[in-house]
Design a protein around this motif. Structure first.
Motif, PDB file in Angstrom:
ATOM      1  N   PRO A  71       3.019  -5.054  10.660  1.00  0.00           N
ATOM      2  CA  PRO A  71       1.658  -5.007  11.195  1.00  0.00           C
ATOM      3  C   PRO A  71       0.950  -3.664  11.044  1.00  0.00           C
ATOM      4  N   ASN A  72       1.696  -2.601  10.726  1.00  0.00           N
ATOM      5  CA  ASN A  72       1.098  -1.269  10.626  1.00  0.00           C
ATOM      6  C   ASN A  72       1.191  -0.676   9.229  1.00  0.00           C
ATOM      7  N   ALA A  73       1.539  -1.492   8.237  1.00  0.00           N
ATOM      8  CA  ALA A  73       1.712  -0.976   6.879  1.00  0.00           C
ATOM      9  C   ALA A  73       0.858  -1.751   5.885  1.00  0.00           C
ATOM     10  N   GLU A  74       0.334  -1.029   4.912  1.00  0.00           N
ATOM     11  CA  GLU A  74      -0.422  -1.624   3.803  1.00  0.00           C
ATOM     12  C   GLU A  74       0.148  -1.080   2.502  1.00  0.00           C
ATOM     13  N   ILE A  75       0.638  -1.974   1.648  1.00  0.00           N
ATOM     14  CA  ILE A  75       1.187  -1.555   0.362  1.00  0.00           C
ATOM     15  C   ILE A  75       0.022  -1.302  -0.591  1.00  0.00           C
ATOM     16  N   THR A  76      -0.104  -0.054  -1.045  1.00  0.00           N
ATOM     17  CA  THR A  76      -1.251   0.311  -1.879  1.00  0.00           C
ATOM     18  C   THR A  76      -0.865   0.624  -3.321  1.00  0.00           C
ATOM     19  N   CYS A  77       0.423   0.841  -3.591  1.00  0.00           N
ATOM     20  CA  CYS A  77       0.808   1.252  -4.945  1.00  0.00           C
ATOM     21  C   CYS A  77       2.281   0.926  -5.171  1.00  0.00           C
ATOM     22  N   ILE A  78       2.563   0.142  -6.211  1.00  0.00           N
ATOM     23  CA  ILE A  78       3.947  -0.189  -6.566  1.00  0.00           C
ATOM     24  C   ILE A  78       4.148   0.179  -8.027  1.00  0.00           C
TER      25      ILE A  78
END
Length: 321
Positions: free
Chosen positions: A25-32
């Motif tokens: 709920p507190n994380a956003e994946i922005t780059c893999i």
């Protein structure tokens, strides 16, 4: 939201990170980042995520859009990456390789075993995530070391095939591994260094042998470690010692009955069972090698570093059957 970057996004540990972080709920994946899969959809490699994300792999890490970086590359590659790439000081780093686990001059990474170094992790900017075997074995031994009651250790531990990584090898492909078990790296496994380092941290001067026999199991995931030591405590005293040590550590349970591996698979749990046999204390320790032994523990460390409640995003349930 914590903006997350993953370097080396195609392997098993990265796949587990994605599975956990996509619902955090507190994380956003922005780059893999993945050199070999740049431009491909994440779900083309991690097929269990089909329908869960439209993200694609990128060739290079963009440090302008991340707060924390998870390094999920092979051993030796993290040192190479951090040597070749300047990471701004405000970005936190969690390395899942072996590269920074051992203390040495110039190494400013904190060893990220929460049940040992929780307070240091909370204020750290760089974390060396423990190895999978090392996690299971240390959970079995830390209370004894803290009580200064640790003597020569004997350990036998069996691990699933995912512990060998995603790239197929002669001892990890299905036709060899199925219906088969074998010993490897007896008394010389690479995780022994970090295990002994942690035990000495709690029991100053500990220099007894840790006799470790690793076993390849004929299943995909999980670790069961059985450790025994000479011990003058009663079983009741030993159980009380373990329950007291782990009372403030939400992912470790000291079971009153002999556990089985399915209780921990797909979870961030560690389950321990303590039993006295004559003058020997037997400790059984079970974890999922990819979650508590790798990616779940890495997310636990992230939670601590960013001041979140420890179990955030990690309330994962095992598959009972």
């Amino acid at each position: 939201m914590i903006k997350v970057g993953i370097v080396g996004g195609a392997g098993y540990t990265a796949g587990e990170l994605l599975r956990i972080l996509l619902t955090h709920p507190n994380a956003e994946i922005t780059c893999i980042q993945s050199t070999s899969n740049a431009g491909n959809p994440i779900s083309a490699v991690h097929t269990d995520l089909l329908g869960d994300t439209d993200l694609t792999f990128v060739p290079d890490l963009d440090t302008s859009i991340v707060d924390v970086i998870f390094l999920c590359m092979g051993h030796g590659k993290s040192v190479e990456f951090l040597t070749e790439n300047e990471i701004p000081s405000h970005i936190k780093i969690i390395d899942l390789s072996h590269d920074y686990r051992l203390e040495r001059e110039g190494n400013d990474f904190v060893y990220g075993l929460p049940e040992l170094n929780m307070e240091a992790i909370k204020s750290a900017n760089k974390i060396a995530n423990p190895g999978c075997f090392a996690t299971a074995i240390q959970l079995a031994l830390l209370p004894l070391a803290a009580a200064k009651k640790l003597s020569e250790v004997h350990v036998n531990a069996v691990t699933g095939s995912t512990g060998a990584g995603q790239k197929p090898t002669s001892t990890s492909h299905f036709s060899w591994r199925n219906n088969n078990v074998s010993v490897y790296k007896a008394f010389s496994h690479q995780h022994l260094g970090e295990i002994k380092q942690s035990l000495k941290q709690l029991q100053n001067g500990f220099n007894e042998p840790v006799n470790f026999i690793p076993v390849r199991g004929n299943f995909a995931r999980g670790i069961m470690a059985t450790a025994y030591v000479d011990c003058d405590m009663t079983q009741e005293e030993a159980v009380a010692l373990y329950k007291e040590y782990y009372k403030n550590h939400p992912f470790v349970t000291v079971s009153d009955i002999n556990p089985h591996l399915k209780q921990v698979v797909n979870t961030n749990k560690g389950i321990l069972f303590v039993e006295k046999h004559d003058n020997k204390l037997l400790v059984i320790s079970m974890i999922d090698n990819l979650v508590k032994g790798a990616s779940g523990q890495a997310v636990h460390n992230m939670n601590l570093m960013f001041g979140l409640e420890e179990k955030t995003g990690l309330r994962l349930k095992s598959v009972a059957f």
